[in-house]
Motif scaffolding. Structure first.
Motif, PDB file in Angstrom:
ATOM      1  N   LYS A 275       0.647  -1.140   0.000  1.00 39.53           N
ATOM      2  CA  LYS A 275      -0.100  -0.030  -0.121  1.00 39.53           C
ATOM      3  C   LYS A 275       0.883   1.231   0.053  1.00 39.53           C
ATOM      4  N   LYS A 276       2.158   1.245   0.406  1.00 39.62           N
ATOM      5  CA  LYS A 276       2.888   2.348   0.488  1.00 39.62           C
ATOM      6  C   LYS A 276       3.487   2.724  -0.920  1.00 39.62           C
ATOM      7  N   THR A 277       3.189   1.862  -1.800  1.00 37.01           N
ATOM      8  CA  THR A 277       3.696   2.073  -3.050  1.00 37.01           C
ATOM      9  C   THR A 277       2.486   2.892  -4.145  1.00 37.01           C
ATOM     10  N   HIS A 280       3.190   6.504  -5.095  1.00 45.38           N
ATOM     11  CA  HIS A 280       4.209   6.290  -6.388  1.00 45.38           C
ATOM     12  C   HIS A 280       3.656   5.775  -7.760  1.00 45.38           C
ATOM     13  N   LEU A 281       2.535   4.899  -7.607  1.00 39.23           N
ATOM     14  CA  LEU A 281       1.810   4.427  -8.938  1.00 39.23           C
ATOM     15  C   LEU A 281       0.836   5.634  -9.463  1.00 39.23           C
ATOM     16  N   GLU A 282       0.404   6.217  -8.378  1.00 39.81           N
ATOM     17  CA  GLU A 282      -0.396   7.452  -9.011  1.00 39.81           C
ATOM     18  C   GLU A 282       0.579   8.525  -9.672  1.00 39.81           C
ATOM     19  N   LYS A 302      -9.958   0.812 -12.716  1.00 35.57           N
ATOM     20  CA  LYS A 302     -10.828  -0.347 -12.676  1.00 35.57           C
ATOM     21  C   LYS A 302     -10.408  -1.706 -12.497  1.00 35.57           C
ATOM     22  N   LYS A 303      -8.862  -1.702 -12.836  1.00 31.70           N
ATOM     23  CA  LYS A 303      -8.324  -3.149 -13.075  1.00 31.70           C
ATOM     24  C   LYS A 303      -7.729  -3.233 -11.628  1.00 31.70           C
ATOM     25  N   LYS A 304      -7.125  -4.573 -11.339  1.00 30.39           N
ATOM     26  CA  LYS A 304      -6.342  -4.850  -9.982  1.00 30.39           C
ATOM     27  C   LYS A 304      -5.136  -4.054 -10.088  1.00 30.39           C
ATOM     28  N   VAL A 305      -4.801  -3.948  -8.637  1.00 35.52           N
ATOM     29  CA  VAL A 305      -3.633  -3.010  -8.692  1.00 35.52           C
ATOM     30  C   VAL A 305      -2.232  -3.794  -9.196  1.00 35.52           C
ATOM     31  N   GLU A 306      -2.353  -4.942  -9.130  1.00 38.72           N
ATOM     32  CA  GLU A 306      -1.089  -5.626  -9.748  1.00 38.72           C
ATOM     33  C   GLU A 306      -1.153  -5.731 -10.912  1.00 38.72           C
ATOM     34  N   PHE A 307      -2.177  -5.693 -11.693  1.00 36.57           N
ATOM     35  CA  PHE A 307      -2.088  -5.511 -13.293  1.00 36.57           C
ATOM     36  C   PHE A 307      -1.891  -4.055 -13.554  1.00 36.57           C
ATOM     37  N   VAL A 308      -2.430  -3.150 -12.828  1.00 37.56           N
ATOM     38  CA  VAL A 308      -2.034  -1.836 -12.980  1.00 37.56           C
ATOM     39  C   VAL A 308      -0.456  -1.407 -12.816  1.00 37.56           C
ATOM     40  N   LEU A 327       8.479   0.187  -6.990  1.00 36.93           N
ATOM     41  CA  LEU A 327       7.689  -0.386  -7.927  1.00 36.93           C
ATOM     42  C   LEU A 327       7.937  -1.649  -8.449  1.00 36.93           C
ATOM     43  N   GLN A 328       9.435  -1.879  -8.127  1.00 39.43           N
ATOM     44  CA  GLN A 328      10.147  -3.272  -8.702  1.00 39.43           C
ATOM     45  C   GLN A 328       9.965  -3.446 -10.232  1.00 39.43           C
ATOM     46  N   GLN A 329      10.427  -2.403 -10.854  1.00 42.33           N
ATOM     47  CA  GLN A 329      10.267  -2.640 -12.346  1.00 42.33           C
ATOM     48  C   GLN A 329      11.120  -3.821 -12.741  1.00 42.33           C
TER      49      GLN A 329
END
Length: 850
Positions: A275-277, A280-282, A302-308, A327-329
């Motif tokens: 959740k702390k990421t 950064h995702l936004e 609308k998608k799962k956060v893992e897929f996003v 984000l572990q790119q």
């Protein structure tokens, strides 16, 4: 004294034996553990050292020190190696422990113990015994070890040589006391056999014999249900391939939609996002929207956060936008390449046409192009710009075309749009200019050096300039010497024949010529030997039969067959193997006949040989020019000899098989695509003609063929006659209607009713005639196309119906101009997402009213 000693020994023996003639239990659990560890540790080690399936890696570019260090660490300190090392540590430690606690029992030899000869008499034996008694007897030596040695060895040795019964036991059993006691042990820890540990012993037996095997079986069955033989999640295949999935591969799937489909793989749902990421995702989403990498960013929530997370990090990588480390790119990229993306290619190319087993060409090509973009961090909008219309203007169309040419150049390190513009303008002195990577690789070395020195940023360091030039030298160039599509053993091709596509491939790199030149110029003896061979060929104008072997002895040809050639991917945090996809199909009808993913190590080895022959031919031409003048033409015999030498280089043979399509003429494309580089693909076209007749009918007698042609002519005449009769009937019906019309005017309402009745009867007659005519036409078509070989394209039908060739592809027709990128229909647009956005209630009411 002897009697007392014997009684004491007997008491000690009984105490040790427990009174039943058996030895006490020994702790054999360490031996049991050593045996179990040895069962799998030793074979595992042998397999890793001698039978490892991992191929030897070949790297064309120079690796950085950090990369070499990281590669060594990853290879040496892998999980399997660490586990194997721990197993060996435990195995060696237990072996040392067992050997240290083991008691080495020597054979009981009374002569050796008393230190007398085997031929000694009773007097000598008694004298030796007294001598040892003075040294080891407890009355003379208070040391406990001396007492034990005296009672266990000295006294028993004297007894074995003086007492007849003891001597008999020694000769028969090896000891004066008779047969030794039996020793036993259990391969379990000794504390389990205590009186207070019965419950623990029972629990251990139940766990080892029942619970652990059941748990292993359940785990294996659950894993086998979730994953395929390729270790791909079953739900991933459903999400990618099943028509009910909102992100499934479509018939005209675009390169811009591939990433959206790929990011919904079930494997990514097992990579949790903290959740702390989320912030950064936004932030990354806003950055992607500002850079126009996301066209519809409002739907991503609308998608799962893992897929996003996967979608955003891959988009950021392709657009070269930095990501937050949380984000572990790198982890996403390692999971993506090459395994998951290769599986997506298989799903895109899976059979879609019944019986023919054809797939879709367009989505397969789009997935491979997306794989290229991820490997080199190139945006899909650059590789293949979105569809432009006439409204966008000629300038936009021209800009899109120039963008497609830039994609291959942008994969070079430290090359951006400004450098590409400078390359397109050309140098000031010689005017050398390039717009694509193919044009760049065709330049001679001196022009290439001049162009790169002029175009690259002057602020680049020597190391950075070397990186760019090194990748140019490592880029591959494909060469297709031969391509043929045929039916083995037959001169013609009939529908549903097993067809073979045979291709002869070579692969070259600019670096190959550089390596040969460095070897020759760096060794004076080698240079003289090459000049001698070239002079002999020029003098005789013939190449010796073993000339290729002589050249390979002088210049070492690298053995590439069976090795993993690593691709030059400077933007990836790791190296991936270089592979090539062969697609055979008809893009106009969007049909993929067959595909394969191969390594071209053998083709590269043959390409090196051809580069060597070209270098040798250049030496021969140079010597001929020196002897006869620069402008002297090359003799035809010498040219033919050098061309013959080139044919000895060999090639990598590739054969792909598929089922022949229905009768007709087809333009088949053989497309070779790289999974790592942009602009290095190769394709060729071949025209095939498929006959509808079976070979048994075609090879009949001339009389049969003439009879068949006469029957066909008769049917055509009957068809023409039927059409004429139908036209006459229609004319007669028209006259009759006019007569009936006049009668209606006379008879009024009764005439109107009769007219309607007559019209209905005439319509029914015309329908019957038309149906009869269609049946006759169908009979002619069925006889011409051989009904036994016709198929349908409905894969869900249980029974295959007879149909003509058009029905085979009826479900697969599509607009070849539509790339699936610009979807104007709102309903189709919402189907492209995992969860469809809900419309407002007012909008729904307005739609209902409309």
């Amino acid at each position: 004294i002897l009697r007392e000693e014997e009684e004491e020994e007997e008491r000690e023996r009984e105490a040790m034996d427990g009174g039943d003639g058996t030895a006490p239990a020994e702790d054999l659990f360490p031996i049991f553990v050593v045996a179990i560890l040895s069962v799998f540790t030793i074979p595992w080690t042998i397999n890793k050292v001698f039978c490892s399936e991992s191929k030897e890696e070949v790297v064309h570019g120079k690796m950085k020190k950090e990369d070499v260090k990281r590669k060594v660490i990853e290879k040496v300190f892998s999980k399997s190696n660490i586990i194997l090392a721990l197993c060996w540590v435990v195995l060696i430690g237990l072996t040392i422990y067992i050997s240290s606690n083991a008691k080495d029992e020597k054979p009981f030899d009374p002569f050796d113990i008393l230190e007398v000869d085997k031929r000694a008499d009773a007097k000598a034996i008694k004298s030796a015994y007294r001598k040892l008694s003075l040294k080891y007897h407890p009355d003379k030596n208070p040391d406990p070890e001396a007492h034990a040695y005296f009672s266990e060895y000295v006294s028993k040795a004297y007894k074995a040589l003086t007492d007849d019964e003891a001597r008999k036991n020694w000769e028969q059993y090896g000891h004066p006391d008779g047969p030794k006691s039996t020793k036993f042990g259990v391969a379990l820890p000794s504390f389990l056999f205590n009186e207070n540990q019965h419950v623990l012993l029972l629990a251990s037996i139940v766990a080892v014999a029942i619970l652990i095997p059941i748990c292993i079986t359940i785990y294996y069955l659950n894993k086998s249900k979730k994953y395929t033989s390729n270790n791909l999640h079953v739900d991933t295949i459903s999400l990618w391939g099943h028509p009910s999935s909102p992100v499934h591969i479509r018939q005209a799937h675009s390169i811009h939609r591939v990433l959206e489909t790929f990011s919904c793989a079930a494997e990514f749902s097992e990579m949790p996002v903290a959740k702390k990421t989320f912030p950064h995702l936004e932030d990354l989403m806003r950055t992607l929207i500002r850079s126009k990498a996301i066209k519809e960013g409002e739907k991503m929530h609308k998608k799962k956060v893992e897929f996003v997370r996967v979608h955003f990090t891959l988009l950021a990588h392709m657009n070269r936008i930095p990501c937050d480390p949380s984000l572990q790119q790198d982890k996403v990229l390692k999971a993506t390449l090459p395994k998951l993306m290769a599986e997506l290619v298989k799903v895109a190319a899976m059979p879609r046409v019944a019986r023919l087993h054809y797939g879709w060409f367009v989505p397969t090509e789009a997935v491979i192009e997306n794989l290229q973009c991820i490997s080199q961090a190139i945006a899909t909008d650059i590789k293949r710009p979105r569809v432009l219309t006439a409204k966008d203007g000629a300038g936009s169309m021209k800009a899109a075309q120039s963008k497609m040419g830039q994609a291959g150049l942008l994969q070079l390190p430290h090359v951006d749009e400004s450098v590409i513009k400078t390359m397109a303008k050309g140098t000031k002195e010689s005017g050398v200019r390039v717009k694509t990577v193919t044009e760049l690789l065709r330049l001679p070395q001196h022009q290439l050096t001049e162009l790169m020195k002029f175009s690259l940023d002057k602020n680049l360091t020597a190391e950075q300039q070397w990186q760019t030039n090194d990748m140019i030298q490592a880029l591959p160039t494909l060469q297709m010497d031969f391509c043929s599509i045929y039916v083995d053993g037959e001169d013609d091709m009939v529908n549903f024949d097993p067809v073979m596509c045979e291709v002869h491939m070579k692969l070259k790199r600019r670096k190959q010529g550089k390596q040969i030149q460095a070897q020759v110029l760096g060794d004076e003896k080698l240079k003289m030997a090459m000049n001698k061979l070239a002079s002999e060929v020029v003098a005789t104008q013939k190449c010796p039969p073993d000339l290729m072997e002589q050249l390979e002895e002088l210049i070492s040809v690298p053995k590439m067959k069976g090795k993993a050639v690593m691709a030059e991917t400077p933007m990836l945090p790791f190296r991936k193997p270089e592979k090539w996809y062969f697609l055979v199909g008809d893009p106009k009808s969007n049909l993929l006949y067959v595909h394969a993913c191969l390594e071209l190590g053998e083709a590269e080895e043959c390409g090196f040989r051809e580069t060597l022959t070209e270098f040798f031919s250049g030496m021969c031409i140079g010597i001929h020019g020196i002897r006869n003048g620069k402008d002297a033409p090359l003799p035809q015999e010498l040219a033919d000899a050098l061309n013959g030498l080139r044919k000895q280089c060999g090639h990598q043979l590739i054969k792909l098989g598929f089922v022949a399509p229905p009768a007709g003429s087809y333009e088949v494309i053989v497309f070779v695509m790289s999974d790592s580089y942009l602009g290095r693909d190769l394709y060729t076209k071949r025209k095939i003609i498929v006959d509808s007749k079976v070979r048994g009918e075609k090879k009949g007698s001339a009389a049969e063929q003439a009879c068949a042609s006469c029957c066909a002519a008769d049917k055509i005449e009957a068809d023409v006659a039927a059409e004429a009769a139908a036209a006459a009937a229609a004319a007669a019906g028209k006259d009759k209607e006019e007569e009936e019309g006049s009668e209606i005017e006379k008879t009024g309402e009764e005439g109107v009713a009769e007219k309607k009745k007559d019209e209905e009867e005439e319509k029914e007659k015309e329908k019957e005639k038309k149906k009869k005519k269609d049946d006759e036409e169908d009979e002619i078509e069925v006889e011409d196309s051989d009904t036994e070989d016709e198929i349908t394209a409905a894969p869900n039908q249980e029974e295959e119906d007879e149909s003509d060739s058009e029905s085979v592809f009826s479900d697969f027709s599509y607009d070849s101009q539509d790339t699936g990128t610009d979807v104007s229909d709102a309903e189709l647009e919402t189907k492209c997402w995992t969860i469809q956005p809900k419309e407002d209630a007012k909008v729904q009411e307005s739609k209902k009213n409309k």
